[in-house]
Structure formats: structure tokens, C-alpha cells
Scaffold this active site. Structure first.
Site, PDB file in Angstrom:
ATOM      1  N   GLN A  68     -23.178  45.709  -6.851  1.00  0.00           N
ATOM      2  CA  GLN A  68     -22.925  45.441  -5.563  1.00  0.00           C
ATOM      3  C   GLN A  68     -23.991  45.831  -4.653  1.00  0.00           C
ATOM      4  O   GLN A  68     -24.173  45.163  -3.556  1.00  0.00           O
ATOM      5  CB  GLN A  68     -21.948  46.764  -5.331  1.00  0.00           C
ATOM      6  N   LYS A  69     -24.757  46.598  -5.096  1.00  0.00           N
ATOM      7  CA  LYS A  69     -26.262  46.671  -4.177  1.00  0.00           C
ATOM      8  C   LYS A  69     -27.602  46.600  -5.206  1.00  0.00           C
ATOM      9  O   LYS A  69     -28.560  46.301  -4.802  1.00  0.00           O
ATOM     10  CB  LYS A  69     -26.242  48.013  -3.862  1.00  0.00           C
ATOM     11  N   GLY A  70     -27.529  46.435  -6.496  1.00  0.00           N
ATOM     12  CA  GLY A  70     -28.441  46.301  -7.566  1.00  0.00           C
ATOM     13  C   GLY A  70     -28.742  44.862  -7.745  1.00  0.00           C
ATOM     14  O   GLY A  70     -27.914  44.021  -7.488  1.00  0.00           O
ATOM     15  N   ASP A  84     -18.305  48.484 -13.692  1.00  0.00           N
ATOM     16  CA  ASP A  84     -18.113  49.472 -12.501  1.00  0.00           C
ATOM     17  C   ASP A  84     -17.430  50.820 -13.183  1.00  0.00           C
ATOM     18  O   ASP A  84     -16.685  50.798 -14.432  1.00  0.00           O
ATOM     19  CB  ASP A  84     -16.860  49.390 -11.436  1.00  0.00           C
ATOM     20  N   ALA A 107     -25.725  55.599 -10.643  1.00  0.00           N
ATOM     21  CA  ALA A 107     -24.707  54.689  -9.942  1.00  0.00           C
ATOM     22  C   ALA A 107     -24.131  55.572  -8.962  1.00  0.00           C
ATOM     23  O   ALA A 107     -23.297  56.461  -9.208  1.00  0.00           O
ATOM     24  CB  ALA A 107     -23.849  54.016 -10.988  1.00  0.00           C
ATOM     25  N   ALA A 108     -24.304  55.362  -7.650  1.00  0.00           N
ATOM     26  CA  ALA A 108     -23.992  56.033  -6.493  1.00  0.00           C
ATOM     27  C   ALA A 108     -24.023  55.360  -5.222  1.00  0.00           C
ATOM     28  O   ALA A 108     -24.975  54.635  -5.214  1.00  0.00           O
ATOM     29  CB  ALA A 108     -24.626  57.419  -6.507  1.00  0.00           C
ATOM     30  N   TYR A 174     -22.571  62.199   1.994  1.00  0.00           N
ATOM     31  CA  TYR A 174     -23.506  61.986   0.910  1.00  0.00           C
ATOM     32  C   TYR A 174     -23.926  63.261   0.173  1.00  0.00           C
ATOM     33  O   TYR A 174     -23.693  63.408  -1.150  1.00  0.00           O
ATOM     34  CB  TYR A 174     -24.592  61.177   1.271  1.00  0.00           C
ATOM     35  N   ARG A 254     -40.499  63.802   6.275  1.00  0.00           N
ATOM     36  CA  ARG A 254     -40.067  63.695   5.057  1.00  0.00           C
ATOM     37  C   ARG A 254     -41.168  63.592   3.979  1.00  0.00           C
ATOM     38  O   ARG A 254     -42.002  63.476   4.243  1.00  0.00           O
ATOM     39  CB  ARG A 254     -39.217  62.405   4.876  1.00  0.00           C
ATOM     40  N   GLY A 317     -26.382  63.288  11.048  1.00  0.00           N
ATOM     41  CA  GLY A 317     -26.545  63.911   9.562  1.00  0.00           C
ATOM     42  C   GLY A 317     -27.963  63.877   8.987  1.00  0.00           C
ATOM     43  O   GLY A 317     -28.188  64.447   7.941  1.00  0.00           O
TER      44      GLY A 317
HETATM   45  N1  UDP Z   1     -35.691  56.233   9.906  1.00  0.00           N
HETATM   46  C1  UDP Z   1     -35.970  55.733  11.241  1.00  0.00           C
HETATM   47  N2  UDP Z   1     -35.923  54.522  11.512  1.00  0.00           N
HETATM   48  C2  UDP Z   1     -35.422  53.448  10.638  1.00  0.00           C
HETATM   49  C3  UDP Z   1     -34.969  54.098   9.389  1.00  0.00           C
HETATM   50  C4  UDP Z   1     -35.313  55.497   9.021  1.00  0.00           C
HETATM   51  O1  UDP Z   1     -36.616  56.539  12.216  1.00  0.00           O
HETATM   52  O2  UDP Z   1     -35.291  52.559  10.883  1.00  0.00           O
HETATM   53  C5  UDP Z   1     -35.949  57.561   9.830  1.00  0.00           C
HETATM   54  C6  UDP Z   1     -34.922  58.444   9.238  1.00  0.00           C
HETATM   55  O3  UDP Z   1     -33.990  58.913  10.451  1.00  0.00           O
HETATM   56  C7  UDP Z   1     -35.401  59.517   8.524  1.00  0.00           C
HETATM   57  C8  UDP Z   1     -36.643  58.841   7.820  1.00  0.00           C
HETATM   58  O4  UDP Z   1     -36.739  57.668   8.588  1.00  0.00           O
HETATM   59  O5  UDP Z   1     -35.957  60.742   9.318  1.00  0.00           O
HETATM   60  C9  UDP Z   1     -36.527  58.344   6.474  1.00  0.00           C
HETATM   61  O6  UDP Z   1     -35.160  57.643   6.384  1.00  0.00           O
HETATM   62  P1  UDP Z   1     -34.676  56.954   5.035  1.00  0.00           P
HETATM   63  O7  UDP Z   1     -33.309  56.329   5.653  1.00  0.00           O
HETATM   64  O8  UDP Z   1     -35.838  55.919   4.689  1.00  0.00           O
HETATM   65  O9  UDP Z   1     -34.314  57.895   3.891  1.00  0.00           O
HETATM   66  P2  UDP Z   1     -33.458  59.073   4.005  1.00  0.00           P
HETATM   67  O10 UDP Z   1     -34.328  60.469   4.776  1.00  0.00           O
HETATM   68  O11 UDP Z   1     -32.304  58.787   4.768  1.00  0.00           O
HETATM   69  O12 UDP Z   1     -33.171  59.299   2.467  1.00  0.00           O
END
Ligand code: UDP
Length: 362
Positions: A68-70, A84, A107-108, A174, A254, A317
Site C-alpha cells: 500500500q505504501k511500500g 497483509d 509494517a505500520a 500514532y 528533531r 500532535g
Molecule cells: N515539517 C514541516 N514542513 C513539512 C513537513 C514537516 O515543517 O512540510 C516539520 C514537522 O512539523 C516536524 C519536522 O518537520 O517538526 C519533521 O517532520 P517529519 O514529518 O519529517 O517527521 P516526524 O517528526 O513527523 O516524524
């Protein structure tokens, strides 16, 4: 001899025998390799795990992925089964036909924002379907699992860098789904002796230095490939999700870890489990945090092009800062990242995307 001493010596003898057989089985496994099922092995992290496992030239690999995503092209070796985890008959068939002894379970569903909108999908796929897998392991006598977990189990950090014993209070479904599954694995270990290692990923990034595989989500939602798409002219700009966080430049921080380093940790965890290690949880990150703005700057530097950025709303989130302490896995399993600086991580991503501008199949 008193009856209690007789019982002691019988137990002792059984213990010695059990030890002998366990040691014998471990030595055999180290020499002969193990039949390993990799669920989600066609995905971004999963395909890199398969590539690292194949490098050992030791194990027999079966990949199960519903595609589905892979991507089928992302599976660079081993045997591929399309299917699945909801299909328990298929699971029985795969475990029996391939005498599966160990599982790497990736898978998730893994998108924070989507999980807030569709928690049902996350609990069903990440928890219920995962239970199907654990039950199949118990039915077929498979003995250990390496599980793909996440930094999202911690929620908003109280202390940074985050250690494994940090309170776990996920802020989105999640993270909750992954934390539930960790608790389920702990219970299965106690009840059925099914050992596990849960690897809590921080932000997987980059692409295999082999050039064979890389990151391709459709639609793309991850920061580095989105910035690269902007650099390639495939989108006009990058939207920064939130500029009012309590961080030096107002954007989220991050901890980016190279996907091949992440994959290598799965091989170490499998080896440790084969040698009889107890269940455990490990963080996987580089211990260095980069803000969204800093990541965009780094891609501009590597690519040598200007990237348009606009400031948008926060994404629901998202915690402000997620940075790992990975001391535990370094000390206990000898994990050592090879590609730890952000520039190298971005460079490998850029190398792959430049050669595969439309992802797999380009
Ligand atoms: N982010 C952003 N713009 C985007 C995609 C992600 O500012 O178009 C930010 C997101 O809010 C997070 C960081 O980049 O703070 C990393 O997001 P990503 O979705 O890559 O990984 P996650 O932290 O959700 O696992």
C-alpha cells in the site's frame, strides 16, 4: 539426601541441560543464520533493514508487505510475499512454509497528523494487526522480534536528550499505538517467553549509500524529501509547520538519524536476541537536534539552490523538541552511527532523489 536436596539437584541438572541446549542452539544460529520474516520490508526503513540483513550473508529473509505504501523495487533481495497482517491464514502459511524463527516488524502506519484524524486506522493496523503477527509467532514457535517503535511514545519531553526511562505520554494516536504494542510485547514475553527488542526511532532520513534505495512516500510528508522536491522544482515552496514553538528559531527541533545506521541497529538487535539477550527498548538517534529552518538551510547548502519557504500553522500532535540519548544501545549492543552529521545524511538523500526524481520507477 533430603528430599529438598534431591529436588534441588534435579532442578540444577535440568537448568544445566537447558543452558547447554540454549548455548548449542545459539551457536548453531550464529553459524547457520536464521529464517527471518521482515514485515513492511518494502517500505523506507524496512527496505534498508533488508539491505543490511542481506549484507550479513547469513540469514534467510522473507519480506511480507501489502505494497500500500511500500515499493516492490525497494526489496533488493530475499523472498517477497505480497500480503497483509490482517490475513491470519496467510501468516500461518508464511510461518509454516519458511519455518520462520524471528521477525522484524515494521509494517505500520506512521504519520502523526493522519493518526490524529484517523485514530481507528492506527489502532487497527498498528495494534490489532500486530497482535495477529504475535499470535502467529506463538503458534509457530518463533522466538523473538525486533520492533519498529518511535520517539512519539514519549510525547512532549520533560528532559532532553530523551532516555528510554523518560515518561511515556504520547500526544497522538500514532505514538499511543506504538506504546500499546510495546506493552503487549512485554506481556507476551512474560506469558509465552517471546523476547523482543523495541527500537524507538527518532527521525529516519537519508538514503542508502549503495544508491539502490531511498525514501519515496506518496504523497510525501517528510521534511527532507519535501525540501528536496522543492529544490527539484516539483513544488513551489516548503511550508514550515509552526514558527512559534519555544525553540531558538521558533521551529520544531528533531534528531535526524541516517536510515542505514538505523537499519544496522536491527541487525545488532537480532544478533543479540539470537545469543539469548533479554527483551529491551532502545532509542535510536544521533543526539543532535536541528530545527526545521536549519534543515532547509542544510539542503540549500548541499543542493546549491535557493528554496522558497513559507511560514504555516503548527501541525497537530507535533512536540516542539525531540532529541535522543542513544547511550543505551551504544553501550549494550555496540551500535555506532557511521553517517551521523546532517550534511552527509542530506547528501545521501539528494544523491538518490537526483537520480530518481519521481522516486522508484523513475
Ligand atoms: N515539517 C514541516 N514542513 C513539512 C513537513 C514537516 O515543517 O512540510 C516539520 C514537522 O512539523 C516536524 C519536522 O518537520 O517538526 C519533521 O517532520 P517529519 O514529518 O519529517 O517527521 P516526524 O517528526 O513527523 O516524524
Amino acid at each position: 539426601m533430603s528430599s529438598s536436596r534431591i529436588i534441588w539437584s534435579l532442578d540444577h541438572e535440568r537448568g544445566e541441560k537447558a543452558c547447554f541446549f540454549r548455548r548449542y542452539r545459539m551457536e548453531k544460529e550464529q553459524a547457520a543464520g536464521v529464517n527471518i520474516l521482515v514485515t513492511g520490508g518494502a517500505g523506507y526503513v524496512g527496505s534498508h533493514v533488508v539491505e543490511e540483513l542481506l549484507k550479513t550473508k547469513k540469514h534467510n529473509i522473507v519480506v511480507l508487505d501489502n505494497l500500500q505504501k511500500g515499493h516492490r523495487e525497494a526489496v533488493v533481495g530475499g523472498e517477497f510475499v505480497e500480503g497483509d497482517l490482517a490475513d491470519t491464514d496467510l501468516l500461518d502459511q508464511v510461518f509454516a512454509e519458511h519455518s520462520i524463527e524471528a521477525v522484524v516488524h515494521l509494517a505500520a502506519d506512521s504519520l502523526v497528523g493522519e493518526s490524529v484524524e484517523h485514530p481507528d486506522k492506527y489502532f487497527r493496523n498498528n495494534v490489532t494487526n500486530g497482535l495477529n503477527l504475535l499470535d502467529a509467532m506463538v503458534r509457530h514457535g518463533a522466538r523473538y522480534m525486533v520492533f519498529s517503535s518511535t520517539a512519539a511514545v514519549y510525547g512532549e519531553p520533560i528532559e532532553t536528550p530523551i532516555r528510554e526511562d523518560h515518561p511515556q505520554q504520547p500526544t497522538n494516536p500514532y505514538g499511543e499505538s506504538k506504546l500499546f504494542f510495546e506493552k503487549i510485547m512485554a506481556r507476551y514475553d512474560k506469558a509465552y517467553g517471546l523476547r523482543y527488542m523495541s527500537l524507538r526511532y527518532f527521525n529516519a532520513a537519508g538514503a542508502s549509500p549503495s544508491g539502490a534505495i531511498g525514501e519515496d512516500h506518496r504523497p510525501e510528508s517528510h521534511l527532507i524529501p519535501i525540501i528536496i522536491q522543492a529544490a527539484l522544482g516539483q513544488r513551489e515552496c516548503v511550508t514550515i509547520f509552526g514558527t512559534d514553538y519555544d525553540t531558538p528559531d521558533g521551529t520544531c527541533i528533531r534528531d535526524y538519524i541516517h536510515v542505514t545506521d538505523l537499519a544496522a541497529a536491527h541487525v545488532l538487535a537480532l544478533d543479540a536476541l539470537a545469543q539469548g539477550a533479554d527483551s529491551n527498548v532502545y532509542n535510536l538517534g544521533n543526539g543532535a537536534g536541528f530545527s526545521v529552518r536549519e534543515v532547509i538551510d542544510m539542503v540549500e547548502k548541499v543542493v546549491g539552490r535557493h528554496i522558497n519557504r513559507i511560514e504555516g500553522e503548527r501541525r497537530p500532535g507535533d512536540p516542539a523538541v525531540l532529541v535522543a540519548s542513544s547511550q543505551r544501545i551504544m553501550a549494550e549492543l555496540g551500535w555506532e552511527p557511521k553517517y551521523h552529521d546532517l550534511e552527509t545524511i542530506v547528501q545521501t538523500a539528494w544523491d538518490w532523489h537526483r537520480k530518481h526524481p519521481q522516486g522508484f520507477g523513475s
